[in-house]
Scaffold this motif. Structure first.
Motif, PDB file in Angstrom:
ATOM      1  N   CYS A  33      60.996  46.984  40.529  1.00 18.75           N
ATOM      2  CA  CYS A  33      59.694  47.549  40.210  1.00 18.75           C
ATOM      3  C   CYS A  33      58.750  46.529  39.584  1.00 18.75           C
ATOM      4  O   CYS A  33      57.579  46.801  39.389  1.00 18.75           O
ATOM      5  N   GLY A  34      59.272  45.370  39.242  1.00 18.27           N
ATOM      6  CA  GLY A  34      58.435  44.327  38.657  1.00 18.27           C
ATOM      7  C   GLY A  34      58.168  44.511  37.186  1.00 18.27           C
ATOM      8  O   GLY A  34      57.398  43.780  36.594  1.00 18.27           O
ATOM      9  N   GLY A  35      58.812  45.489  36.587  1.00 22.22           N
ATOM     10  CA  GLY A  35      58.616  45.755  35.170  1.00 22.22           C
ATOM     11  C   GLY A  35      59.203  44.661  34.299  1.00 22.22           C
ATOM     12  O   GLY A  35      60.112  43.943  34.712  1.00 22.22           O
ATOM     13  N   LYS A  36      58.674  44.540  33.111  1.00 25.07           N
ATOM     14  CA  LYS A  36      59.141  43.504  32.203  1.00 25.07           C
ATOM     15  C   LYS A  36      60.015  44.062  31.091  1.00 25.07           C
ATOM     16  O   LYS A  36      60.467  43.335  30.222  1.00 25.07           O
ATOM     17  N   LYS A  37      60.216  45.356  31.109  1.00 25.72           N
ATOM     18  CA  LYS A  37      61.075  45.962  30.093  1.00 25.72           C
ATOM     19  C   LYS A  37      62.524  45.883  30.542  1.00 25.72           C
ATOM     20  O   LYS A  37      63.119  46.854  31.006  1.00 25.72           O
ATOM     21  N   ILE A  38      63.071  44.695  30.413  1.00 18.55           N
ATOM     22  CA  ILE A  38      64.453  44.505  30.821  1.00 18.55           C
ATOM     23  C   ILE A  38      65.287  44.072  29.625  1.00 18.55           C
ATOM     24  O   ILE A  38      64.769  43.562  28.648  1.00 18.55           O
ATOM     25  N   LYS A  39      66.574  44.283  29.752  1.00 15.34           N
ATOM     26  CA  LYS A  39      67.470  43.817  28.704  1.00 15.34           C
ATOM     27  C   LYS A  39      68.688  43.177  29.341  1.00 15.34           C
ATOM     28  O   LYS A  39      69.124  43.559  30.425  1.00 15.34           O
ATOM     29  N   LYS A  40      69.213  42.203  28.653  1.00 19.94           N
ATOM     30  CA  LYS A  40      70.392  41.514  29.151  1.00 19.94           C
ATOM     31  C   LYS A  40      71.605  42.418  29.015  1.00 19.94           C
ATOM     32  O   LYS A  40      71.782  43.082  28.006  1.00 19.94           O
ATOM     33  N   VAL A  41      72.404  42.425  30.057  1.00 18.23           N
ATOM     34  CA  VAL A  41      73.627  43.206  30.040  1.00 18.23           C
ATOM     35  C   VAL A  41      74.801  42.278  29.774  1.00 18.23           C
ATOM     36  O   VAL A  41      75.023  41.318  30.514  1.00 18.23           O
ATOM     37  N   ILE A  42      75.496  42.556  28.675  1.00 15.49           N
ATOM     38  CA  ILE A  42      76.682  41.770  28.375  1.00 15.49           C
ATOM     39  C   ILE A  42      77.756  42.054  29.427  1.00 15.49           C
ATOM     40  O   ILE A  42      77.937  43.192  29.827  1.00 15.49           O
ATOM     41  N   SER A  43      78.432  41.027  29.839  1.00 18.54           N
ATOM     42  CA  SER A  43      79.345  41.139  30.966  1.00 18.54           C
ATOM     43  C   SER A  43      80.411  42.209  30.766  1.00 18.54           C
ATOM     44  O   SER A  43      80.817  42.884  31.703  1.00 18.54           O
ATOM     45  N   SER A  44      80.839  42.392  29.535  1.00 18.24           N
ATOM     46  CA  SER A  44      81.884  43.372  29.286  1.00 18.24           C
ATOM     47  C   SER A  44      81.365  44.802  29.449  1.00 18.24           C
ATOM     48  O   SER A  44      82.125  45.740  29.583  1.00 18.24           O
ATOM     49  N   PHE A  45      80.034  44.910  29.454  1.00 16.77           N
ATOM     50  CA  PHE A  45      79.426  46.217  29.666  1.00 16.77           C
ATOM     51  C   PHE A  45      78.678  46.244  30.999  1.00 16.77           C
ATOM     52  O   PHE A  45      77.736  46.981  31.183  1.00 16.77           O
ATOM     53  N   SER A  46      79.107  45.409  31.877  1.00 18.21           N
ATOM     54  CA  SER A  46      78.397  45.221  33.132  1.00 18.21           C
ATOM     55  C   SER A  46      78.112  46.524  33.862  1.00 18.21           C
ATOM     56  O   SER A  46      78.997  47.332  34.084  1.00 18.21           O
ATOM     57  N   CYS A  47      76.854  46.678  34.210  1.00 21.22           N
ATOM     58  CA  CYS A  47      76.475  47.855  34.973  1.00 21.22           C
ATOM     59  C   CYS A  47      76.956  47.738  36.409  1.00 21.22           C
ATOM     60  O   CYS A  47      77.030  48.717  37.138  1.00 21.22           O
ATOM     61  N   LEU A  48      77.272  46.534  36.816  1.00 21.14           N
ATOM     62  CA  LEU A  48      77.710  46.329  38.192  1.00 21.14           C
ATOM     63  C   LEU A  48      79.179  46.693  38.383  1.00 21.14           C
ATOM     64  O   LEU A  48      79.637  46.854  39.495  1.00 21.14           O
ATOM     65  N   SER A  49      79.893  46.809  37.282  1.00 17.68           N
ATOM     66  CA  SER A  49      81.320  47.064  37.397  1.00 17.68           C
ATOM     67  C   SER A  49      81.653  48.545  37.321  1.00 17.68           C
ATOM     68  O   SER A  49      82.796  48.944  37.426  1.00 17.68           O
ATOM     69  N   GLN A  50      80.630  49.353  37.110  1.00 17.48           N
ATOM     70  CA  GLN A  50      80.879  50.783  37.042  1.00 17.48           C
ATOM     71  C   GLN A  50      81.283  51.324  38.408  1.00 17.48           C
ATOM     72  O   GLN A  50      80.870  50.830  39.436  1.00 17.48           O
ATOM     73  N   GLY A  51      82.100  52.350  38.390  1.00 20.01           N
ATOM     74  CA  GLY A  51      82.532  52.952  39.643  1.00 20.01           C
ATOM     75  C   GLY A  51      83.868  52.410  40.118  1.00 20.01           C
ATOM     76  O   GLY A  51      84.387  52.854  41.129  1.00 20.01           O
ATOM     77  N   GLY A  52      84.421  51.462  39.397  1.00 21.75           N
ATOM     78  CA  GLY A  52      85.735  50.973  39.740  1.00 21.75           C
ATOM     79  C   GLY A  52      85.768  49.994  40.893  1.00 21.75           C
ATOM     80  O   GLY A  52      86.822  49.623  41.368  1.00 21.75           O
ATOM     81  N   GLY A  53      84.611  49.599  41.348  1.00 16.40           N
ATOM     82  CA  GLY A  53      84.575  48.651  42.448  1.00 16.40           C
ATOM     83  C   GLY A  53      85.001  47.266  42.003  1.00 16.40           C
ATOM     84  O   GLY A  53      84.768  46.881  40.868  1.00 16.40           O
TER      85      GLY A  53
END
Ligand SMILES: [Zn+2]
Length: 66
Positions: A33-53
């Protein structure tokens, strides 16, 4: 390579971003969306790892455009 994961507070998009220095980090915008309201995701809380993939290609639609 300093690749970090970020999550957009605006649309919830998760994406990976190559960051060379902290100054550049301030200019990172959401790849969706081009928004600037982003935050860094710590790897241990990775949003990409959700779902068990086991893959890291979860919700990042475009890798390698950097
Ligand atoms: Zn966004």
């Amino acid at each position: 390579m300093p690749i970090y994961e970020y999550k957009c507070n605006n649309c919830g998009n998760c994406f990976e971003q190559l960051v060379f220095n902290s100054k550049e980090e301030k200019d990172i915008t959401c790849s969706k969306c081009g928004g600037k309201k982003i935050k860094k995701v710590i790897s241990s809380f990775s949003c990409l790892s959700q779902g068990g993939g086991s893959s890291l290609s979860g919700c990042s639609p475009k890798n390698g455009f950097s």
